[in-house]
Design an enzyme around this catalytic site. Structure first.
Site, short mmCIF file in Angstrom:
data_model
loop_
_atom_site.label_atom_id
_atom_site.label_comp_id
_atom_site.label_asym_id
_atom_site.label_seq_id
_atom_site.Cartn_x
_atom_site.Cartn_y
_atom_site.Cartn_z
N HIS A 75 104.44 41.28 36.64
CA HIS A 75 104.76 39.87 36.41
C HIS A 75 105.73 39.38 37.48
CE1 HIS A 75 108.75 40.73 34.82
NE2 HIS A 75 108.24 41.54 33.90
N ASP A 82 112.56 35.37 28.56
CA ASP A 82 113.19 35.93 27.37
C ASP A 82 112.17 36.02 26.24
OD1 ASP A 82 115.62 36.02 28.69
OD2 ASP A 82 116.28 34.07 27.92
N TYR A 120 111.08 23.75 33.15
CA TYR A 120 111.24 24.16 31.76
C TYR A 120 111.41 22.96 30.84
CZ TYR A 120 112.42 28.77 33.73
OH TYR A 120 112.41 29.97 34.42
N TYR A 170 119.54 30.24 35.27
CA TYR A 170 119.48 30.62 33.86
C TYR A 170 119.63 29.38 32.99
CZ TYR A 170 119.67 35.56 35.02
OH TYR A 170 119.36 36.81 35.51
N LEU A 221 112.54 27.29 24.23
CA LEU A 221 112.44 27.27 25.69
C LEU A 221 110.99 27.53 26.08
CD1 LEU A 221 113.86 27.10 28.44
CD2 LEU A 221 114.23 29.57 28.31
#
EC number: 5.4.99.25
Length: 314
Positions: free
Chosen positions: A43, A48, A76, A179, A200
């Site tokens: 990947h 997460d 995101y 992050y 998320l």
């Protein structure tokens, strides 16, 4: 002694997996590898367990170019729970602080503005970055905090979606190494109430189209339909793959005649017409512009091979 034969198919390309919630990126990677019966897979930047969305998985020779996706921009959609701070900065962690929500819409906009553009971010202790050979989250799980250097990140776009009660929804387009959990934790501290991520979803990696994402359920159904026969697998599944050169499609192309490409494949730097003055280039061969790998312009203006594709018999 001959090398042992690798197990699985020689299948090459990039799958845009829609990662489900509650599983690790490595778990879904292994499932995809088994479904495709691929001999190699990797990947391009973990999500997460709580997160969903686009997880590009490189198969076969495409794994050689996965680093370029690690370095790419991401987009995101995130929902934050206001008024609570957790030790992991997301809903998988333990609540360590609760505070009242007392900021105004003006306060929120001023706080959001401070995250736009290029800033410095200190990574969370609950991350896979390493300190003295160990991952940060290994220290965190032992109750330890170790030094972390701030890293430069860029938030190209931070769009306010909604604020309803204790929920705040944002869309963030950012550079590599950003992050989102840390942005939300830092935002909560600026607002004086604390915050953590409860939802998320990665919407996009590089320029890959969202509509090309597929789920594990879709893959499993196609594989079952194909009854795991290699020929049927290639017909059913391989059409879902983006080309192996897609991670590097934004690099300048240098097209070589087959004879010149032959010397490059032997490890020699070669002269090429219309090559840029410097930097990395995407190398293709012949009139069909067949992708053969990545090269770099050396000090003499020649194209030197850096990462080439192994050619397999059809």
């Amino acid at each position: 002694m001959s090398r042992p034969r690798r197990r699985g198919r020689d299948v090459h390309g990039v799958l845009l997996l829609d990662k489900p919630q509650g599983v690790s990126s490595n778990d879904v990677l292994q499932k995809v590898k088994r479904i495709f019966n691929a001999n190699r897979a990797g990947h391009t930047g973990a999500l997460d367990p709580l997160a969903t969305g686009m997880l590009p998985i490189c198969l076969g020779e495409a794994t050689k170019f996965s680093q370029y996706l690690l370095d790419s921009d991401k987009r995101y959609r995130v929902i934050a729970r206001l008024g609570q701070r957790t030790d992991t900065s997301d809903a998988d962690g333990n609540v360590i602080e609760e505070r009242a929500i007392g900021f105004s819409a003006t306060d929120l906009e001023l706080a959001l503005e401070s995250f736009r553009g290029t800033t410095q971010q200190v990574p969370s202790m609950y991350s896979a970055l390493k300190y003295q050979g160990r991952k940060l989250y290994e220290y965190a799980r032992q109750g330890l905090t170790v030094p972390r250097e701030a890293r430069e990140i860029t938030v190209y776009e931070l769009q306010f979606i909604r604020w309803e009660g204790d929920e705040l929804e944002l869309e963030i387009h950012c550079s590599k190494g950003t992050y989102i959990r840390t942005i939300i934790d830092d935002l909560g501290e600026q607002l004086g109430c604390g915050a953590h991520v409860i939802y998320l979803r990665r919407l996009q990696v590089a320029i890959y189209p969202t509509e090309r994402m597929v789920t594990l359920e879709q893959l499993a159904a196609l594989a079952e339909q194909a009854q795991t026969q290699e020929h049927s697998l290639s017909l059913s599944l391989d059409s879902l793959l983006m080309p192996m050169e897609s991670p590097v499609i934004d690099f300048p192309e240098v097209n070589l005649p087959p004879v010149v490409a032959g010397y490059l494949k032997l490890g020699q730097a070669v002269q090429a017409a219309n090559a840029p003055l410097n930097g990395m280039v995407r190398i293709t061969e012949g009139d069909a512009h067949k992708f053969i790998g990545m090269g770099e312009i050396d000090g003499d203006g020649r194209v030197a091979p850096r990462r080439l594709v192994v050619e397999f018999p059809v």
